[in-house]
Design an enzyme around this catalytic site. Structure first.
Site, PDB file in Angstrom:
ATOM      1  N   HIS A 193      -0.407  15.037  34.092  1.00 55.57           N
ATOM      2  CA  HIS A 193      -0.916  13.741  34.566  1.00 55.57           C
ATOM      3  C   HIS A 193      -1.550  13.996  35.943  1.00 55.57           C
ATOM      4  O   HIS A 193      -1.100  14.895  36.671  1.00 55.57           O
ATOM      5  CB  HIS A 193       0.288  12.800  34.694  1.00 55.57           C
ATOM      6  CG  HIS A 193      -0.044  11.383  35.020  1.00 55.57           C
ATOM      7  ND1 HIS A 193      -0.374  10.964  36.285  1.00 55.57           N
ATOM      8  CD2 HIS A 193      -0.079  10.276  34.244  1.00 55.57           C
ATOM      9  CE1 HIS A 193      -0.587   9.652  36.277  1.00 55.57           C
ATOM     10  NE2 HIS A 193      -0.419   9.217  35.040  1.00 55.57           N
ATOM     11  N   ASP A 236       7.919  17.150  36.189  1.00 59.19           N
ATOM     12  CA  ASP A 236       7.528  15.744  36.117  1.00 59.19           C
ATOM     13  C   ASP A 236       8.212  15.146  34.891  1.00 59.19           C
ATOM     14  O   ASP A 236       7.809  15.399  33.757  1.00 59.19           O
ATOM     15  CB  ASP A 236       5.997  15.661  36.010  1.00 59.19           C
ATOM     16  CG  ASP A 236       5.514  14.234  35.752  1.00 59.19           C
ATOM     17  OD1 ASP A 236       6.343  13.330  35.568  1.00 59.19           O
ATOM     18  OD2 ASP A 236       4.276  14.044  35.727  1.00 59.19           O
ATOM     19  N   GLN A 286       7.821  11.028  31.453  1.00 56.09           N
ATOM     20  CA  GLN A 286       7.814  10.680  30.024  1.00 56.09           C
ATOM     21  C   GLN A 286       9.064  11.159  29.292  1.00 56.09           C
ATOM     22  O   GLN A 286       9.192  10.931  28.094  1.00 56.09           O
ATOM     23  CB  GLN A 286       6.572  11.262  29.339  1.00 56.09           C
ATOM     24  CG  GLN A 286       5.265  10.678  29.828  1.00 56.09           C
ATOM     25  CD  GLN A 286       5.150   9.169  29.551  1.00 56.09           C
ATOM     26  OE1 GLN A 286       5.816   8.627  28.677  1.00 56.09           O
ATOM     27  NE2 GLN A 286       4.316   8.501  30.324  1.00 56.09           N
ATOM     28  N   LYS A 293       9.300   3.107  33.945  1.00 50.98           N
ATOM     29  CA  LYS A 293       9.267   3.724  32.604  1.00 50.98           C
ATOM     30  C   LYS A 293      10.676   3.853  32.040  1.00 50.98           C
ATOM     31  O   LYS A 293      10.866   4.180  30.879  1.00 50.98           O
ATOM     32  CB  LYS A 293       8.585   5.089  32.663  1.00 50.98           C
ATOM     33  CG  LYS A 293       7.102   5.010  33.059  1.00 50.98           C
ATOM     34  CD  LYS A 293       6.444   6.348  32.895  1.00 50.98           C
ATOM     35  CE  LYS A 293       5.187   6.499  33.725  1.00 50.98           C
ATOM     36  NZ  LYS A 293       4.036   5.785  33.204  1.00 50.98           N
ATOM     37  N   CYS A 308      -5.044   9.143  32.575  1.00 52.70           N
ATOM     38  CA  CYS A 308      -4.835   9.932  33.810  1.00 52.70           C
ATOM     39  C   CYS A 308      -4.567  11.389  33.468  1.00 52.70           C
ATOM     40  O   CYS A 308      -3.722  12.041  34.115  1.00 52.70           O
ATOM     41  CB  CYS A 308      -3.695   9.374  34.658  1.00 52.70           C
ATOM     42  SG  CYS A 308      -3.936   7.684  35.154  1.00 52.70           S
TER      43      CYS A 308
HETATM   44  N1  PLP Z   1       3.506  11.653  35.232  1.00 56.15           N
HETATM   45  C1  PLP Z   1       3.427  11.283  33.949  1.00 56.15           C
HETATM   46  C2  PLP Z   1       3.680  12.305  32.872  1.00 56.15           C
HETATM   47  C3  PLP Z   1       3.111   9.970  33.618  1.00 56.15           C
HETATM   48  O1  PLP Z   1       3.029   9.602  32.339  1.00 56.15           O
HETATM   49  C4  PLP Z   1       2.883   9.034  34.664  1.00 56.15           C
HETATM   50  C5  PLP Z   1       2.506   7.657  34.359  1.00 56.15           C
HETATM   51  O2  PLP Z   1       1.978   7.347  33.311  1.00 56.15           O
HETATM   52  C6  PLP Z   1       2.998   9.472  35.981  1.00 56.15           C
HETATM   53  C7  PLP Z   1       3.306  10.791  36.219  1.00 56.15           C
HETATM   54  C8  PLP Z   1       2.774   8.543  37.128  1.00 56.15           C
HETATM   55  O3  PLP Z   1       3.761   7.549  37.159  1.00 56.15           O
HETATM   56  P1  PLP Z   1       3.680   6.365  38.215  1.00 56.15           P
HETATM   57  O4  PLP Z   1       2.320   5.731  38.043  1.00 56.15           O
HETATM   58  O5  PLP Z   1       4.791   5.462  37.799  1.00 56.15           O
HETATM   59  O6  PLP Z   1       3.860   6.939  39.566  1.00 56.15           O
END
Ligand code: PLP
Length: 416
Positions: free
Chosen positions: A131, A208, A211, A234, A374
């Site tokens: 992401h 990270d 998900q 999430k 993203c």
């Molecule tokens: N990393 C992953 C794998 C994501 O799916 C997301 C959000 O969709 C993020 C990071 C970023 O999360 P946030 O916008 O809640 O900071």
């Protein structure tokens, strides 16, 4: 209707009606509401909503400051939430958990603080499946010190090609930062293999987990990573709070990210000294209500029957994948099977833009997401501009999947 039957008795033992009733939105919106965008944000569970409301209406005070009873209660509740989050992550100690505003904030802390240990020419290894939140902070921080960004490519199924680790990891690799689960392909990364590569050269491993956390408690000790980031929204809590777990020994070495109130030991005009972790990384008033909601969600979720939920989620994912494959002109992307995969499926509808797909599905009460999610490098690696994504969570049912499949048949009939 062409949906494939679900694998036999996959969700035996799960009272889905009772589980769904713990999410107020389903009662509020009624039966023609099919929420398939939990990878973007999960629906809030009752435990989290009640904790948020209770704080804002009956327990609101700033934390770590006042000495009156209300302030002390708020501080204690905040530290209890930290402990509940720590337990969900399998952390050794609550003080290893930094409360952040979400994954993005958490990964910016990680990148900023770890880059303080890097020199020009050192390497940061990411993957093409990340992401943007796990790419851009490293680029910004890496530019400051002259560190080089490298990336693990994807294999034919869109998984991280870990066979390439041997050639990508060297003594110059100081940080490896990878996703636990892709938000586009659903592929689950074999963190054990990445950890071995990181340990072989003494690199710090950042994961990270955005998900991964909605699909059951995590064990950061067993994963063997050094930092783990996720977002509360999430994890069926409120927007505005998330967490960064940092292994204690490492946290103690790292400099602060943001400066301000409550992260200091002593401030003088000539210079300041800093509080111990986690407070060193929590400058200013934290997102108190959302953090309490996150603690409540983590505590409630930790008590659920995850083997049954996992079977249910994967049975639905199987029904979805099988159904998509029967519709002419639809190409699912990512791993072919359900092995090492979260219950989300992205796909391409030949000749139809994902935004049009999503708009037509919305007319039937089906919420999906279209775009690059993203994850532009991932889409580019797969030769795509964008895709449509249906992401499932513990509260989804067969009616949700079938409504999506019927809607897609209609999209193809009308537009493809
Ligand atoms: N990393 C992953 C794998 C994501 O799916 C997301 C959000 O969709 C993020 C990071 C970023 O999360 P946030 O916008 O809640 O900071």
């Amino acid at each position: 209707m062409t949906a494939a039957p679900p694998p036999a008795s996959a969700s035996d033992g799960l009272d889905l009606g009772a589980l769904r009733s713990e999410f107020p939105i389903f009662t509020a919106r009624g039966p023609r509401f099919h929420y398939l965008d939990s990878a973007a944000t999960g629906q809030i569970c009752r435990a989290a909503a009640e904790a948020l409301l209770a704080y804002e209406t009956r327990g609101r005070a700033n934390v770590k400051r006042g000495v009156y009873r209300l302030a002390d209660e708020a501080t204690q509740a905040f530290e209890r939430a930290r402990a509940e989050i720590a337990a969900y992550l399998g952390a050794r100690e609550a003080r290893e958990v930094v409360i952040t505003s979400g994954t993005t904030h958490a990964l910016n802390i990680a990148a900023h603080c770890l880059c303080a240990r890097l020199r020009a020419g050192d390497e940061i290894l990411l993957s093409l499946a990340e992401h943007h939140s796990n790419i851009v902070p490293w680029q910004l921080a890496g530019e400051r010190v002259g560190a080089v960004i490298r990336a693990i490519p994807l294999d034919r199924e869109g998984r991280l090609d870990l066979d390439r680790l041997g050639e990508l990891v060297s003594r110059r690799t100081k940080v490896i930062a990878v996703t636990h689960c892709s938000n586009v392909t659903g592929a689950v990364t074999d963190i054990g293999r990445v950890r071995e590569a990181a340990q072989s050269v003494g690199a710090v491993l950042v994961v990270d987990g955005a998900q991964r956390v909605p699909h059951g408690p995590v064990d950061v000790q067993a994963l063997g990573c050094d930092l783990y980031a996720f977002s509360g929204h999430k994890l069926f809590a409120a927007t505005g709070a998330g967490a960064l777990w940092i292994r204690r020994e490492l946290a103690e070495e790292l400099p602060p990210f943001l400066g301000g109130g409550e992260m200091i030991r002593r401030v003088a005009i000539e210079g300041s000294t800093f509080a111990a972790p986690p407070h060193r990384f929590e400058a200013g008033t934290p997102p108190i209500g959302p953090a309490l909601a996150l603690g409540a969600a983590a505590a409630w979720l930790a008590g659920l029957d995850w083997p049954a939920i996992h079977a249910h989620e994967m049975a639905l994912a199987g029904r979805l994948l099988a159904g998509l494959r029967t519709i002419r002109g639809i190409r699912p992307i990512g791993p072919e099977g359900l092995q090492a995969r979260t219950p989300l499926v992205s796909f391409v509808v030949d000749g139809v833009h994902p935004h049009d797909v999503c708009q037509l599905l919305d007319e039937r009460g089906v919420c999906t997401r279209g775009g690059h999610h993203c994850a532009q490098p991932l889409h580019e690696a797969l030769g795509l501009e964008a895709s449509t994504r249906a992401s499932l969570a513990l509260y989804n049912d067969e009616a949700d999947v079938d409504a999506l499949l019927e809607g897609l048949e209609d999209v193809v009939r009308r537009l493809a």
